[in-house]
Design an enzyme around this catalytic site. Structure first.
Site, short mmCIF file in Angstrom:
data_model
loop_
_atom_site.label_atom_id
_atom_site.label_comp_id
_atom_site.label_asym_id
_atom_site.label_seq_id
_atom_site.Cartn_x
_atom_site.Cartn_y
_atom_site.Cartn_z
N HIS A 226 0.82 -1.22 0.00
CA HIS A 226 0.00 0.00 0.00
C HIS A 226 0.85 1.27 0.00
CE1 HIS A 226 -3.35 -2.52 2.14
NE2 HIS A 226 -3.31 -2.74 0.83
N PRO A 227 1.82 1.42 -0.91
CA PRO A 227 2.63 2.65 -0.90
C PRO A 227 1.81 3.86 -1.35
CG PRO A 227 3.16 1.35 -2.83
CD PRO A 227 2.23 0.51 -1.99
#
EC number: 1.1.99.1
Length: 556
Positions: free
Chosen positions: A473-474
């Protein structure tokens, strides 16, 4: 070649923009995607249960690696990102989680971002969605993204895990995207009624790709954005294996939708970013913005794995001799084990009263295996994925070369604050307590991982250092706002430049409480209206839960 708009990146946001902008037949759009098509006969991306397969190769995955993470025993950690039409929605875990209402209200407290509150954004979540059980104040009924709810009776472990969370004193919620996120309940997923992955390529591009005013180029690796002074006027890219650049001009705007890793990388290669970094690679400075590539955030998670005493887990589905039948059921009927991602139950809790909204997320899975399909436990088992939601740790993305094929330097600085360590210790201990509730007594065998010998703070910390993994989930590397480290304004327009926006997860000022895909799609929908000069959808009047200091769980 001339177009009104050039969109870089056919991912969760880029496909939304391509579809919405070409609703006007007089608007021409070029959509550039570095990966290939989303081949509909490739079970690896289309079968929900096969979600681990795309992460194992490089056809659909950029397969980035971090620099050695200093607080994780210097491990180089996986950073998978989607490559191909659909972007990361083509390879993600298909969990449809929007985050907490207070995440967006928190964004909206920043000066200039007032119209990013939850009630301002909720209409755009609804616009994007078709939920299989129909629409209500929180959910849409005719949007491009198919959302499937969990059905009772799929696997007894789902109901048992939710019940165990409730028995441990935490709330029960019937909709993690509805009135109350906090608690344990069934998880919605981006899966079609036919049991196929609902990527944005399927949901959005399928309705737009035949339009004469949309041109889609796959295997088109963006080299840089072309500027005339401070105005973005076009894009240069490399097609396939060619070393000769192709270029197109944009009459109106260039829309950068390449994601939290590639968007800052493209800006830096184009002369927008930290002046010292650009000088290091002899890149002419177009505009200095020190925040480009900074503020990198992610969710880190661990797996707590248990033996399952009853033969109800998905372990048999991992045996090769069972897979032809599973594949046939899915291919011809859209049913069976293959038609689910098996993340059908989960939850969000506050580990301590000091958190105003949940800071820990759970995904439950009725098999013991790594997210990327590795290290499967060779027996019946189940696991909890658990991790903290809003870590104070911040990292960066920085180019290492002018070559677009060269991966950037990625450093998340995972676990760089004491808060991180306290949250993970709490999370492991709370999870063990949940797993030992009566609802799981008939299923729960021995603890496989971390193992009962792992008890002290020091032992738990070492387990996290060695075994915690990314939740993929960057975000945050081109953050929205108006302070000196912001990159875009409240409409995605890059500060100090004209004709250029960033529209993807990189503009999130702070990571949200949950998976990113649904909110990235919402960002695309909301900014699409801004680009077109349309009035925003009317603000929602739906209610939403705020804990206001309530105890984190009921007393037993």
């Amino acid at each position: 070649m001339q177009f009104d708009y050039i969109i870089i990146g056919a991912g969760s946001a880029g496909n939304v923009l391509a579809t919405r902008l070409t609703e006007d037949p007089n608007t021409s759009v070029l959509l550039l995607e570095a990966g290939g098509p989303d081949y509909r006969f490739d079970f690896r991306t289309q079968m929900p249960a096969a979600l681990a397969f795309p992460l194992q190769g490089k056809r659909y995955n950029w397969a980035y690696e971090t620099e050695p993470e200093p607080f994780m025993n210097n491990r180089r950690m996986e950073c998978g990102r989607g490559k191909g039409l659909g972007g990361s929605s083509l390879i993600n875990g298909m969990c449809y989680i929007r985050g907490n209402a207070l995440d967006l209200d928190n964004w909206a407290q920043e000066p200039g971002l007032e119209n990013w509150s939850y009630l301002d954004c909720l209409p755009y979540y609804r616009k994007a969605e078709t939920r299989d059980v129909g629409e209500n104040d929180y959910h849409g009924g005719d949007g491009p993204v198919s959302v499937t709810t969990s059905k009772p009776g799929v696997n007894p472990l789902f109901e048992a895990m939710i019940e165990a969370g409730v028995q441990a004193g935490y709330p029960r919620t019937d909709d993690l995207n509805g009135y109350q996120q906090e608690g344990f309940g069934p998880m919605d997923r981006t899966v079609t009624p036919q049991g196929r992955r609902a990527s944005t390529a399927r949901g959005y591009l399928d309705q737009a790709k035949s339009r004469p005013n949309l041109t889609i180029r796959t295997h088109a690796m963006t080299d840089h954005i072309i500027f005339d002074g401070k105005r973005a006027v076009g894009v240069e890219w490399l097609e396939g294996d060619s070393t000769i650049p192709t270029r197109a001009t944009a009459n109106k705007e260039v829309l950068l939708c390449a994601g939290a890793i590639a968007s800052p990388q493209i800006l830096q290669r184009s002369g927008v970013g930290n002046a010292e970094l650009l000088a290091e690679f002899d890149i002419p400075l177009v505009h200095e913005l020190p925040g480009v590539g900074e503020n990198l955030q992610d969710h880190l998670e661990m797996y707590l794995q248990y033996e399952c005493k009853e033969p109800v887990s998905l372990y048999p589905a991992l045996q090769w001799w069972n897979q032809p039948k599973i594949g046939a059921e899915w291919l011809f009927g859209g049913t069976g084990v293959g038609a689910s991602n098996h993340f059908e139950a989960g939850g969000f809790i506050r580990s301590r009263e000091e958190f105003a909204w949940p800071n820990i997320q759970y995904h439950f899975l009725p098999v013991a295996i790594n997210y990327n399909g590795s290290n499967a436990v060779k027996e019946h088992g189940f696991q909890c994925h658990v991790g903290s939601m809003r870590s104070p740790s911040r990292g960066h993305v920085r180019i290492k070369s002018r070559d677009p094929h060269q991966h950037p330097a990625i450093l998340f600085n995972y676990m760089s604050h004491e808060q991180d360590w306290q949250e993970f210790r709490d999370a492991i201990r709370i999870t063990r307590e949940i797993m030992h509730q009566p609802a799981l007594d008939q299923y729960r065998g021995r603890e496989i991982s971390p193992g009962t010998e792992c008890q002290t703070d020091e032992q738990l910390d070492e387990f996290v250092r060695n075994h915690a993994e990314t939740a993929f989930h960057p975000c945050g590397t081109c953050k929205m706002g108006y302070d000196e480290m912001s990159v875009v304004d409240g409409e995605g327009r890059v500060h100090g430049l004209e004709g250029l926006r960033v529209v993807d997860a990189s503009i999130m000022p702070q990571i949200i409480t949950g998976n990113l895909n649904a909110t990235t799609i919402m960002i695309g929908e909301k900014i699409a209206d801004m680009i077109r000069g349309q009035e925003a959808l009317p603000r929602s009047t739906a209610g939403y839960f705020v804990a206001n200091g309530m105890p984190v769980r009921a007393k037993k």
